[in-house]
Design a protein around this motif. Structure first.
Motif: not given
Length: 727
Positions: A76-85
């Protein structure tokens, strides 16, 4: 956000995540029950599970994994609270990392590189936009690592550091780039291989941003004939700007030690910080763009809209504020800009609070309306204090008609002419409409040249009615088009002062020139001796300098400037330029125009080493290589172009073109700066291309250019007369 790489066993997670995108090295997943699946039972179950387990997925329904081909273990290298992020992270990986990974031979090398890159990005984001050396422990750690790795002198000051990749052949090495006051340094230790690189700023011969098939965007550094490439920066533009500044300061320290040491900040390495350099760069760009005094520092920037009355629309741009000026430049391609000196402001009002409006009124019954200004109430209060004004409920200035007292009387007269050449709200004036200004018998009595001058003058007067006159006029593409066609002689001095910014210097220094003339009167120095020697060589064929009146005025301006700036004193070519300035401007105006040219528009041109001119010669050679490659293939020695074009640059073509055409070049120069001279230089070479390609040596090429300059001048004059411009 970027995450510290951690192992994920994909097989056990498939029921909780839905695949959105994938490629050979990365996978983008969405938490089941979020987004397109909507709510429903799946969403309820996942929400309950996240709440019970206190999972990070509760606030991050999207994630990116790095996959090792043929393995069940992912990272795992990234996460986001929104699709845009999360899409932003995905796009960055595809744009900056994907092409690079293909150069590695093994999957282990790929994974090691990706992990190192992500850790570097996390560290980069953690230190923030500006490094405050006195606060974060991270910067102290970076200083210790910098000192330990490179062993430079104790007084060497680390300015900032960046995570990036350094390319050795076709293989990128992830590491850290350290920028200090005197050196560019890079360190990497990966898979047992150590890379250490130290380059002195004053040894860099080329510094540029570049890109190719593998390197989407990188910084190219050439030193001692060796090429070095750095890529995968989180903020490449910021990094490049800082590198450019430090390299420029190193060159200044070498060639202009006196000026460098007089700078209180630059002479003390401990005062050079990342924040300070960035602020300094922004202020220099601000002053150069709006042609303001060098002392002006950019203090605030507000994104907002400006009401453009003659076009009846709001243009998006940035309001830039310094101690003495309020400026605006559009961002929407309309090339609209204004400069409002604080000394001219008579009222600052809150206008249309619903749209966060600010109205600034100046002398001459004119007002400028800005909307969608963040913290507009606070800005109004600050501008009132700065300008010494208060709220004015009876203020009657209009934002609908941009006029000044000088052009008020033209409105009614030109309205009929405007109607003759327009329909609707357009204010494009036809040639036929302009011709109707003159009676037939007058046209018969005027020669062609005078008629063209009158037509140009008419066009400018109409522009003044529409867009104002003086420092705070609206400057748009139409303004530039009229400059390219040539400024009429009656307006040349006024507009040169305006476009060069000399009008501001003169307004803020009343009586300064008279005082200088008195102080310099009777002084005897090396500069005054050289001035006396060159006085009668300045446009000797022009009647204005065949009498003592013209010669005396020229002597006073040059001597006063030599007294003002003894570091420059007097340099050959200044006499030719000043002679032309005196033809169209009063003595004091010519002095301030000379100040603008020597100290702002062409810095370091008029001194013993002419460093500025030599730098622009190098730029000119690069432009020739890019745009006239046939010529560079034929002329093996590029120094020829520098030797032949040096006089073009120092005298703005005045020494090689008839005065009638040369002043049109000066028109363009005062509006567009050195860019106009570079463009004209390329045009001269392009026009003579066929003949230059047949030349066997430099002497023959010089002869060709000298003989054909008159023909080129005729062509340029016809182009200007036709309205197509001379650039």
């Amino acid at each position: 956000m970027w995450l510290k790489p951690e192992e994920v066993l994909l097989k056990s997670a498939l029921k909780l995540w839905v695949l959105e995108r994938s490629n050979r090295y990365f996978v983008l997943q969405r938490r089941r029950g979020y987004g397109e699946d909507g709510g429903g039972l799946a969403g309820l179950l996942m929400g309950t599970l996240d709440a019970v387990l206190d999972s990070t997925s509760k606030v991050a329904p999207f994630r990116i994994l790095h996959q090792t081909p043929d393995s069940q273990v992912y990272w795992s290298i990234a996460c986001g609270a929104s699709r845009e992020e999360i899409t932003g992270h995905w796009d960055w990986l595809e744009h900056n990392v994907m092409k690079t990974l293909s150069v590695f031979d093994s999957n282990e090398d790929v994974t090691s590189f990706v992990q190192g890159k992500i850790r570097g990005l996390i560290a980069e984001e953690g230190k923030g936009s500006f490094i405050q050396e006195e606060d974060p422990e991270k910067f102290r750690e970076a200083i210790l690592k910098f000192e330990k790795c490179f062993g430079l002198a104790e007084q060497e000051k680390l300015v900032t550091y960046y995570s990036c990749s350094y390319w050795r052949g076709r293989v990128p090495c992830q590491g850290w780039l350290y920028l200090s006051t005197n050196f560019l340094s890079f360190y990497s230790f990966l898979l047992g291989a150590e890379i250490k690189l130290v380059i002195s700023w004053d040894e860099i011969s080329k510094l540029e941003k570049t890109s190719n098939v593998i390197l989407t965007e990188s910084i190219h550094v050439c030193s001692r004939g060796e090429d070095h490439y750095f890529s995968m920066f989180l903020h490449i533009n910021e990094t490049f700007l800082l590198m450019e500044q430090l390299a420029n300061y190193a060159v200044r320290r070498l060639f202009d030690k006196e000026t460098f040491e007089s700078d209180l900040v630059l002479r003390d390495p401990l005062q050079i910080t990342k924040r300070g350099l960035e602020n300094r760069a922004h202020s220099e760009q601000f002053s150069a763009f709006f042609r303001l005094p060098k002392e002006e520092t950019l203090q605030e920037v507000h994104e907002c809209f400006l009401w453009v009355p003659f076009s009846h629309f709001n243009t998006l741009g940035k309001m830039c504020i310094s101690e003495n000026y309020i400026c605006f430049a559009s961002q929407d391609g309309s090339l609209c800009s204004i400069i409002i000196p604080v000394r001219e402001v008579i009222a600052v009002e809150k206008a249309d609070p619903a749209n966060k409006g600010v109205s600034i009124s100046i002398r001459g019954k004119r007002a400028f309306r800005f909307t969608e200004v963040k913290d507009f109430e606070h800005l109004v209060a600050k501008l009132r204090i700065r300008s010494g004004t208060t709220s004015s409920p009876h203020h009657t200035a209009s934002t609908e008609v941009a006029t000044t007292s000088d052009s008020d009387n033209l409105v009614d007269y030109y309205e009929g002419q405007l109607m003759a050449g327009q329909k609707g709200s357009s204010k494009t004036v036809s040639t036929e409409a302009l011709m109707t200004v003159f009676h037939p018998q007058d046209a018969d009595n005027l020669d062609s040249k005078m008629l063209k001058e009158k037509m140009k003058e008419q066009s400018w007067n109409i522009l003044f009615v529409e867009r104002g006159r003086g420092v705070s006029m609206f400057r748009t593409k139409k303004t530039r088009d009229l400059v390219l066609r040539g400024i009429p002689e009656t307006l040349r001095g006024e507009l040169w002062l305006l476009f060069s910014g000399a009008v501001n210097d003169m307004a803020t220094n009343p009586g300064y020139y008279t005082e200088l003339v008195e102080k310099s009167l009777g002084t005897c120095t090396l500069a005054t001796d050289e001035i006396e020697r060159d006085l009668r060589r300045s446009l000797p064929e022009h009647p204005a300098f065949q009498s003592d009146t013209g010669i005396s005025a020229l002597r006073r301006v040059l001597t006063a400037y030599a007294y003002r700036n003894p570091k420059i004193g007097y340099c050959q070519a200044m006499n030719i330029l000043t002679s032309v300035l005196l033809l169209y401007a009063k003595e004091e105006e010519a002095f301030w125009l000379l100040v603008a040219v020597c100290e702002r528009m062409l810095p370091d041109y008029f001194n013993r080493r002419i460093i500025g001119a030599l730098v622009d010669q190098a730029v000119f050679e690069e432009l020739i290589r890019d745009h006239l490659s046939q010529l560079t293939d034929h002329m093996t020695d590029m120094t020829f172009f520098s030797s032949i074009s040096l006089s073009w640059f120092l005298t703005l073509f005045i020494s090689v073109l008839p005065i009638e055409s040369a002043v049109s070049v000066v028109d363009c120069f005062f509006y567009d700066g050195i860019k106009a001279v570079l463009q004209l230089g390329l045009a001269v070479l392009d026009y003579n291309m066929d003949k230059l390609l047949t030349c066997k040596d430099d002497a023959e090429a010089v002869t060709v250019l000298s003989r054909n300059m008159v023909i080129f001048d005729t062509r340029m004059s016809r182009a200007c007369a036709a309205g197509t411009g001379c650039m």
